[in-house]
Structure formats: C-alpha cells, structure tokens
Design an enzyme around this catalytic site. Sequence first.
Site, PDB file in Angstrom:
ATOM      1  N   SER A  44     -15.732  71.730 -65.074  1.00 42.32           N
ATOM      2  CA  SER A  44     -16.844  72.111 -64.200  1.00 42.32           C
ATOM      3  C   SER A  44     -18.194  72.145 -64.896  1.00 42.32           C
ATOM      4  CB  SER A  44     -16.561  73.482 -63.579  1.00 42.32           C
ATOM      5  OG  SER A  44     -16.246  74.436 -64.577  1.00 42.32           O
ATOM      6  N   HIS A 250     -21.321  79.783 -64.642  1.00 42.85           N
ATOM      7  CA  HIS A 250     -21.594  78.360 -64.795  1.00 42.85           C
ATOM      8  C   HIS A 250     -23.102  78.121 -64.879  1.00 42.85           C
ATOM      9  CE1 HIS A 250     -17.414  77.928 -63.483  1.00 42.85           C
ATOM     10  NE2 HIS A 250     -17.464  76.730 -64.044  1.00 42.85           N
TER      11      HIS A 250
END
Length: 268
Positions: A44, A250
């Site tokens: 990711s 993230h």
Amino acid sequence: MRRFRLVGFLSSLVLAAGAALTGAATAQAAQPAAADGYVALGDSYSSGVGAGSYISSSGDCKRSTKAHPYLWAAAHSPSTFDFTACSGARTGDVLSGQLGPLSSGTGLVSISIGGNDAGFADTMTTCVLQSESSCLSRIATAEAYVDSTLPGKLDGVYSAISDKAPNAHVVVIGYPRFYKLGTTCIGLSETKRTAINKASDHLNTVLAQRAAAHGFTFGDVRTTFTGHELCSGSPWLHSVNWLNIGESYHPTAAGQSGGYLPVLNGAA
C-alpha cells in the site's frame, strides 16, 4: 541515427555501398531494444493508499494517481508503465500476482514490501488500543520475525525480479519513522512511540541489507519524512482514522510527492 548519401557513377561502387548499408542495417536490427519500461511493485505504500484519487479499475488494490510510482512515470514518460502494487500485499502476493509485466525490456523496478509480512497493521492496532507492555511485546514479536523469517522471503522476491527483469535497475523503497518524539501526542506514550520508530528502523535495516545483497538500490525515506511524522506540526502520514481505518498510518498525497517521490527520483 546517421544518414548516408551515396554518390557514385560506377555501378560497382553503388553495389559495394549498397552491400555495406545492408550489412549495417542487419547489425542494427540485431541489437536488442532498450530496456526502459517501468514496473511498480509492492504494498500500500507504493499503491498510494491514503493519497486519494484511486484508479477505479484497481479495485481493492487502491492504486492512486498521486502515488510516487504514478508521479514518477508521469514526469519521466517511460516506454511502458505497469502499476501492479496492491494494498495489503505481502511477499507471497508479489510473487503470485505482480511480476507478470517484468521482462528484459524493463529498465526500472520499484518495490516496497515487508511491512505486512511483519504484521505492521496488527502491531499498530495493539499499540494504539492496548497497554504499553502489550505494545512492546507485539513489537518484539514483529522484530523477531523480521530477523528470522523475512530475509528469506525478501530474497525470494528479489531473486524472482532479477530473473524476470535481468536488465532492470531495482529500487527497494523503505518505510518512514512514524512519530515525532519529544512532543505531546494524544493516545500514545513516548515509550510506545520510541519503540514503534525503532521497529521501523529495524525493518529498514533488513530491507537495505537484502537489497544490497542482490545489487539493488535502497531508497531511504526517513530523511525526507523528518519533521513530517505524526505528532509534528505538518504530518505527511494519516493518524488513526476510525472512519477509514485502512488509511491509518499511510502517507498522505503530500507524503507521496514530498517524501517518497524525491527518494525514487534520486535512486532511479
């Protein structure tokens, strides 16, 4: 490519020149095509989870047009660009589902992988929701995995990349430190934050070592993210987002363009 003008009055010279040109053309045709395609592999952090602007056809892989591989390709116009990085990917997923585009025509490969194998998501959940001792214990388990098992899994992926793309320059992209220390940070103690950062350093060390063993370049993003960690004044990482938990921890779009892209530019 040079262009030759043939000037001659004698048929023998014309024929000789024609034969020479035919030989040159044959030699040129035999030369292999330049390896200048780009393939972006990984998890990711490469697909761009957290950056938004997801490509609809990528589905649950959540590949973003604001992810550093997409930004690099847009700026450098490789002959081909294959974006196979996928949210949640582990080393086995790369081997089974991401290597298809690699070939002798691949000139650049980038990859971030290893965090999911080491149990990053579970570790962060434990540290956010549970006690300090539980957090430290879970980190110790992750670090033991990184030392004992992850190197072999990385070697398997890196060897497969070399086999399928023998002409490629390969950049292994690391992970940032997540927290700024010495500041007030709601929800996590200084001890937890310090341990999480050390775990990131631990993982990056192993990634760099295995990359070097395969002749790959390690792209270290910790420097570019300095001053932009969580609990800083201008974080480039998402904190816990209970409405969209998958984006937690993230990089934001700014983290991709300001933290990751410069490292890929420098390493590629």
